[in-house]
Design a protein around this motif. Structure first.
Motif, PDB file in Angstrom:
ATOM      1  N   ALA A 121       0.845  -1.195   0.000  1.00  0.00           N
ATOM      2  CA  ALA A 121       0.000   0.000   0.000  1.00  0.00           C
ATOM      3  C   ALA A 121       0.881   1.246   0.000  1.00  0.00           C
ATOM      4  O   ALA A 121       2.051   1.210   0.411  1.00  0.00           O
ATOM      5  CB  ALA A 121      -0.916  -0.008   1.224  1.00  0.00           C
ATOM      6  N   VAL A 122       0.314   2.361  -0.446  1.00  0.00           N
ATOM      7  CA  VAL A 122       1.084   3.603  -0.510  1.00  0.00           C
ATOM      8  C   VAL A 122       0.157   4.782  -0.262  1.00  0.00           C
ATOM      9  O   VAL A 122      -1.027   4.755  -0.634  1.00  0.00           O
ATOM     10  CB  VAL A 122       1.787   3.753  -1.883  1.00  0.00           C
ATOM     11  N   THR A 123       0.678   5.793   0.396  1.00  0.00           N
ATOM     12  CA  THR A 123      -0.013   7.068   0.564  1.00  0.00           C
ATOM     13  C   THR A 123       0.869   8.159  -0.027  1.00  0.00           C
ATOM     14  O   THR A 123       2.049   8.272   0.321  1.00  0.00           O
ATOM     15  CB  THR A 123      -0.295   7.377   2.039  1.00  0.00           C
ATOM     16  N   VAL A 124       0.294   8.932  -0.930  1.00  0.00           N
ATOM     17  CA  VAL A 124       1.027   9.980  -1.634  1.00  0.00           C
ATOM     18  C   VAL A 124       0.362  11.319  -1.349  1.00  0.00           C
ATOM     19  O   VAL A 124      -0.877  11.419  -1.334  1.00  0.00           O
ATOM     20  CB  VAL A 124       1.051   9.712  -3.150  1.00  0.00           C
ATOM     21  N   PHE A 125       1.183  12.350  -1.125  1.00  0.00           N
ATOM     22  CA  PHE A 125       0.672  13.679  -0.790  1.00  0.00           C
ATOM     23  C   PHE A 125       0.935  14.659  -1.933  1.00  0.00           C
ATOM     24  O   PHE A 125       1.973  14.595  -2.599  1.00  0.00           O
ATOM     25  CB  PHE A 125       1.330  14.191   0.497  1.00  0.00           C
ATOM     26  N   ASP A 126      -0.016  15.557  -2.132  1.00  0.00           N
ATOM     27  CA  ASP A 126       0.106  16.612  -3.136  1.00  0.00           C
ATOM     28  C   ASP A 126      -0.146  17.960  -2.459  1.00  0.00           C
ATOM     29  O   ASP A 126      -0.792  18.033  -1.405  1.00  0.00           O
ATOM     30  CB  ASP A 126      -0.916  16.416  -4.265  1.00  0.00           C
ATOM     31  N   ALA A 127       0.335  19.032  -3.081  1.00  0.00           N
ATOM     32  CA  ALA A 127       0.136  20.366  -2.515  1.00  0.00           C
ATOM     33  C   ALA A 127      -0.003  21.385  -3.633  1.00  0.00           C
ATOM     34  O   ALA A 127       0.480  21.178  -4.760  1.00  0.00           O
ATOM     35  CB  ALA A 127       1.297  20.742  -1.590  1.00  0.00           C
ATOM     36  N   MET A 128      -0.674  22.487  -3.327  1.00  0.00           N
ATOM     37  CA  MET A 128      -0.813  23.571  -4.290  1.00  0.00           C
ATOM     38  C   MET A 128      -0.904  24.905  -3.553  1.00  0.00           C
ATOM     39  O   MET A 128      -1.280  24.978  -2.379  1.00  0.00           O
ATOM     40  CB  MET A 128      -2.061  23.389  -5.163  1.00  0.00           C
ATOM     41  N   ALA A 129      -0.536  25.956  -4.271  1.00  0.00           N
ATOM     42  CA  ALA A 129      -0.728  27.332  -3.812  1.00  0.00           C
ATOM     43  C   ALA A 129      -0.856  28.195  -5.057  1.00  0.00           C
ATOM     44  O   ALA A 129      -0.177  27.950  -6.065  1.00  0.00           O
ATOM     45  CB  ALA A 129       0.441  27.798  -2.944  1.00  0.00           C
ATOM     46  N   ARG A 130      -1.730  29.194  -4.988  1.00  0.00           N
ATOM     47  CA  ARG A 130      -1.853  30.100  -6.140  1.00  0.00           C
ATOM     48  C   ARG A 130      -2.200  31.491  -5.629  1.00  0.00           C
ATOM     49  O   ARG A 130      -2.855  31.650  -4.595  1.00  0.00           O
ATOM     50  CB  ARG A 130      -2.903  29.607  -7.133  1.00  0.00           C
ATOM     51  N   TYR A 131      -1.752  32.455  -6.392  1.00  0.00           N
ATOM     52  CA  TYR A 131      -2.027  33.845  -6.050  1.00  0.00           C
ATOM     53  C   TYR A 131      -2.565  34.540  -7.286  1.00  0.00           C
ATOM     54  O   TYR A 131      -1.978  34.437  -8.378  1.00  0.00           O
ATOM     55  CB  TYR A 131      -0.763  34.549  -5.557  1.00  0.00           C
ATOM     56  N   ARG A 132      -3.700  35.201  -7.127  1.00  0.00           N
ATOM     57  CA  ARG A 132      -4.317  35.908  -8.234  1.00  0.00           C
ATOM     58  C   ARG A 132      -4.326  37.405  -7.958  1.00  0.00           C
ATOM     59  O   ARG A 132      -4.757  37.856  -6.897  1.00  0.00           O
ATOM     60  CB  ARG A 132      -5.742  35.411  -8.469  1.00  0.00           C
ATOM     61  N   TRP A 133      -3.848  38.164  -8.955  1.00  0.00           N
ATOM     62  CA  TRP A 133      -3.846  39.622  -8.872  1.00  0.00           C
ATOM     63  C   TRP A 133      -4.385  40.168 -10.187  1.00  0.00           C
ATOM     64  O   TRP A 133      -3.778  39.983 -11.244  1.00  0.00           O
ATOM     65  CB  TRP A 133      -2.429  40.140  -8.619  1.00  0.00           C
ATOM     66  N   GLN A 134      -5.594  40.742 -10.087  1.00  0.00           N
ATOM     67  CA  GLN A 134      -6.287  41.228 -11.273  1.00  0.00           C
ATOM     68  C   GLN A 134      -6.410  40.096 -12.295  1.00  0.00           C
ATOM     69  O   GLN A 134      -7.031  39.077 -12.016  1.00  0.00           O
ATOM     70  CB  GLN A 134      -5.592  42.476 -11.822  1.00  0.00           C
ATOM     71  N   GLN A 135      -5.811  40.252 -13.467  1.00  0.00           N
ATOM     72  CA  GLN A 135      -5.948  39.227 -14.507  1.00  0.00           C
ATOM     73  C   GLN A 135      -4.778  38.248 -14.538  1.00  0.00           C
ATOM     74  O   GLN A 135      -4.727  37.365 -15.394  1.00  0.00           O
ATOM     75  CB  GLN A 135      -6.108  39.895 -15.871  1.00  0.00           C
ATOM     76  N   TRP A 136      -3.850  38.383 -13.622  1.00  0.00           N
ATOM     77  CA  TRP A 136      -2.684  37.509 -13.563  1.00  0.00           C
ATOM     78  C   TRP A 136      -2.895  36.442 -12.485  1.00  0.00           C
ATOM     79  O   TRP A 136      -3.520  36.695 -11.460  1.00  0.00           O
ATOM     80  CB  TRP A 136      -1.421  38.307 -13.232  1.00  0.00           C
ATOM     81  N   GLN A 137      -2.327  35.284 -12.731  1.00  0.00           N
ATOM     82  CA  GLN A 137      -2.350  34.235 -11.709  1.00  0.00           C
ATOM     83  C   GLN A 137      -1.039  33.451 -11.754  1.00  0.00           C
ATOM     84  O   GLN A 137      -0.559  33.078 -12.826  1.00  0.00           O
ATOM     85  CB  GLN A 137      -3.515  33.269 -11.914  1.00  0.00           C
ATOM     86  N   LEU A 138      -0.489  33.216 -10.581  1.00  0.00           N
ATOM     87  CA  LEU A 138       0.702  32.381 -10.435  1.00  0.00           C
ATOM     88  C   LEU A 138       0.318  31.189  -9.564  1.00  0.00           C
ATOM     89  O   LEU A 138      -0.167  31.359  -8.444  1.00  0.00           O
ATOM     90  CB  LEU A 138       1.844  33.157  -9.788  1.00  0.00           C
ATOM     91  N   ALA A 139       0.507  29.989 -10.085  1.00  0.00           N
ATOM     92  CA  ALA A 139       0.129  28.772  -9.363  1.00  0.00           C
ATOM     93  C   ALA A 139       1.326  27.848  -9.238  1.00  0.00           C
ATOM     94  O   ALA A 139       2.139  27.725 -10.165  1.00  0.00           O
ATOM     95  CB  ALA A 139      -1.013  28.056 -10.076  1.00  0.00           C
TER      96      ALA A 139
END
Length: 704
Positions: free
Chosen positions: A650-668
């Protein structure tokens, strides 16, 4: 939309492209949703689902606009919002958080989609039309950035689709033109020298909105976790809608893809991966092929349309049509087994060239009317499939390779092409379905008749075999809609799949038969953007091939496989800032009849327990615009061989995310397998597949 599996159109001048898009732009300051990245509205049926994990509809379940809460069958939907938020790079990765679905049998190798539902290999469809299953190396592949959603319909579905797996159907839904303008460009960078880019441009082409257009494209290239291997592909999908009035719509859909490099063969020997090898461990980065010899290029193109016309308030006609062509050239050295006295793998070579053509058309007439207090949604349909495969193949050998210190200097001869085959498959099906509603009761009845023909020709031996199959299938479902949003249901459905080959007496094999009983409940609470589902099922596949006890090397159709299970799934925006998505499945597959010595055993590669949890939260105050989240995926033990004497841990795998949105721009930022765990995703008697190691990527996008 946050880019994920993206890649840009190839050599198009970036400056010219940006100038053209700027000329189309409308000043629209789009605001991100609290929980999810902004995504594109691509069709009227999917508008409510465009920017949320919590889908409300799935056309693949009934070929109609029936809401999920009124569908007496287990259906899961992955929206583009979820695909983007979780950073999935392909269809199998997009499905990894679903209960009852195991989609990454190839592990880090994603040349093909191999999806298992309820213990059986699933069939794949694009916009309701069948994708080829008779081929292997020329199977098409789709970048998930080009998709609006992925619908997973669990259990037998032959009533609407003809020959299908008893486990279920995966329906990919293409992005379609929108009346509202939407424009996005993005670029992604990550480890293994990953570079991707893409665009998505949609909107009306005239003031009256009679013509709508959309152009979606991606380009991607990267190395992989395996030495000396890489991926590269280019994809473009133009779409055009003509809607002269409110009663008529014609949408042209096309997709063109080229894969100059398609990764690697991920199977490694059991000894040294799953089983301890005294000569040493085989690393997940080990490349068992031959640099300079191996290549796998693939090209695919499809064109088609979707037509709809309302004759009046009762009658509507729909027609979907597509022509698909793929070509592949696959030359490979692959490991198979180990040398007993040294840290070496035995190797063989192969060269396979394929060309595949498919024509599919589905026409259905729909009528919505009342008979007294009963409301009917009646459908009559006919569909036709024609597949044509040409294959040339040759096989040879290669020198053993030390997996601790590989030396690729020994040349490998190109194997001679000795096999020339051609395969035709046609299927014509006639089906009917009536979805009836009386007060709070819903009854779904459907039936179908199919004629399927398979003709295989060995062009070297000038030997030809022909199989003709006929089948009737059905489905029935009963559901009650409580006023509080709870909807319990029961259903029964059947399926069929033709088989090639003959018995000892020369009798052609009949199709396998699938049948399933299912009971479940769905809950869509009032005032909360959420959907909770639970289902239990009993699924059997009969007429399975098993060894002929009286004639060695021949088979008889007395085998049977049974799968029983429980599936739980929940998706909810708990608050405007907090999203939770979770699933659990218990799958109990068993070979209930067999002459191969494995009766009572479980089929290989099926985990009894799978569970997943994903959550994300949008911060406020001084951190307004920032969202963080992550998930965990658990896959329980599975058997690695037919004898059930070996287990994959058996295995347990972890994922993560973060994103920042400013007006029409987004960095993820997305990270998959956060702890960089080395694990085996799938094993069978002759080999194992390593899972994907840590993959991180940053995506910068601009929408207007």
């Amino acid at each position: 939309m946050q880019g994920k599996h993206r890649f840009t159109l190839k050599p198009v001048s970036a400056a010219l492209m940006m100038c053209w898009m700027a000329g189309q732009a409308h000043a629209a300051d789009k605001t991100a949703t609290a929980v999810l990245p902004t995504v594109t509205v691509t069709s009227d049926a999917a508008q409510d689902d465009a920017d949320t994990f919590v889908a409300k509809k799935a056309s693949g379940a009934t070929k109609s606009d029936r809401p999920l809460i009124e569908t007496s069958q287990s259906v899961s939907v992955i929206t583009q919002a979820q695909i983007a938020s979780q950073g999935a790079k392909n269809v199998p990765q997009a499905l990894r958080y679903l209960g009852g679905v195991q989609s990454e049998a190839g592990g880090a190798d994603y040349r093909f989609d191999t999806i298992v539902i309820r213990g059986f290999n699933a069939d794949e469809y694009l916009d309701g039309l069948r994708l080829p299953t008779v081929t292997y190396w020329s199977r098409p592949n789709y970048d998930a950035y080009l998709l609006d959603r992925i619908e997973v319909v669990k259990g037998p579905n032959s009533v609407l689709y003809g020959q299908t797996s008893p486990g279920g159907v995966v329906n990919l839904v293409s992005k379609r033109p929108t009346a509202d303008p939407y424009h996005e460009v993005y670029i992604t960078a990550g480890n293994h020298n990953l570079m991707e880019g893409g665009l998505d441009l949609s909107g009306a082409l005239d003031d009256d909105q009679h013509w709508l257009g959309r152009l979606t494209g991606t380009m991607s290239k990267s190395d992989t976790q395996v030495d000396d291997t890489k991926y590269k592909h280019y994809d473009i999908a133009p779409a055009l809608t003509w809607q002269p009035d409110s009663n008529t719509s014609l949408t042209f859909l096309s997709q063109f893809r080229k894969d100059p490099d398609t990764g690697f063969y991920n199977q490694l020997p059991v000894e040294g991966t799953l089983v301890n090898n005294p000569n040493g461990h085989i690393s997940s980065s080990f490349y068992g092929g031959q640099p300079g010899f191996d290549k796998y290029s693939r090209q695919q193109a499809s064109v088609g349309y979707e037509f709809m016309h309302h004759f009046d308030d009762v009658w509507t006609v729909h027609q979907n049509l597509r022509y698909l062509q793929t070509k592949s050239d696959y030359k490979m050295v692959y490991p198979f087994g180990v040398v007993a006295s040294a840290p070496e793998v035995n190797r063989y070579s192969m060269h396979i060239m394929e060309e595949f053509k498919a024509f599919d058309v589905d026409t259905r007439l729909q009528a919505k009317f009342d008979t007294g207090p009963v409301n009917h949604d009646l459908m009559f349909g006919v569909d036709y499939v024609h597949d044509d495969l040409r294959q040339n193949a040759g096989y040879g050998s290669a020198s053993p390779l030390n997996y601790l210190d590989p030396d690729y200097s020994t040349p490998v001869a190109d194997p001679a092409i000795t096999s020339h085959n051609r395969l035709f498959m046609t299927q014509t099906g006639f089906y009917a379905q009536d979805q009836m509603k009386w007060q709070n009761w819903l009854l779904n009845l459907g039936g179908r008749y199919d004629e399927a023909q398979t003709r295989s020709t060995d062009l070297v031996a000038e030997d030809r075999t022909e199989l003709n199959d006929y089948a009737t299938t059905g489905r029935a479902g009963l559901m009650y809609l409580f006023d509080n949003g709870i909807s319990p249901y029961v259903s029964y459905a059947t399926s069929f799949q033709p088989q090639t080959g003959t018995s000892y007496t020369g009798t052609a094999f009949t199709p396998t038969k699938g049948k399933q009983s299912e009971a479940g409940v769905k809950y869509q609470p009032k005032g909360l953007d959420a959907l909770f589902t639970a289902a239990v099922y009993d699924l059997k596949q009969q007429n399975v091939l098993t060894a002929d006890p009286d004639h060695p090397n021949y088979s008889v159709q007395t085998g049977e496989i049974r799968s029983r299970g429980i599936e739980l799934e929940a998706k909810a925006n708990i608050t405007p800032d907090w999203l939770v998505s979770t699933s659990y499945a218990y799958t109990d597959p068993e070979v209930t009849s067999s002459n191969d010595g494995n009766q009572g055993n479980s089929p290989v590669g099926i985990a009894r327990h799978t569970a997943a949890l994903w959550s994300e939260y949008a911060l406020r105050g001084v951190l307004d615009g920032l969202s963080v989240g992550g998930g965990a995926r658990y896959v329980g033990t599975s058997y690695a061989n037919n004898a059930n004497s070996l287990k994959v841990p058996a295995v347990t795998v972890f994922d993560a995310m973060a994103r920042y949105r400013w007006q029409q721009w987004q960095l993820a930022m997305n990270v998959q397998n956060l702890t960089d765990k080395e694990y085996l995703n799938y094993c069978q008697d002759n080999g194992c597949h390593y899972g994907l190691r840590r993959q991180y990527m940053a995506t910068l996008s601009y929408q207007w």
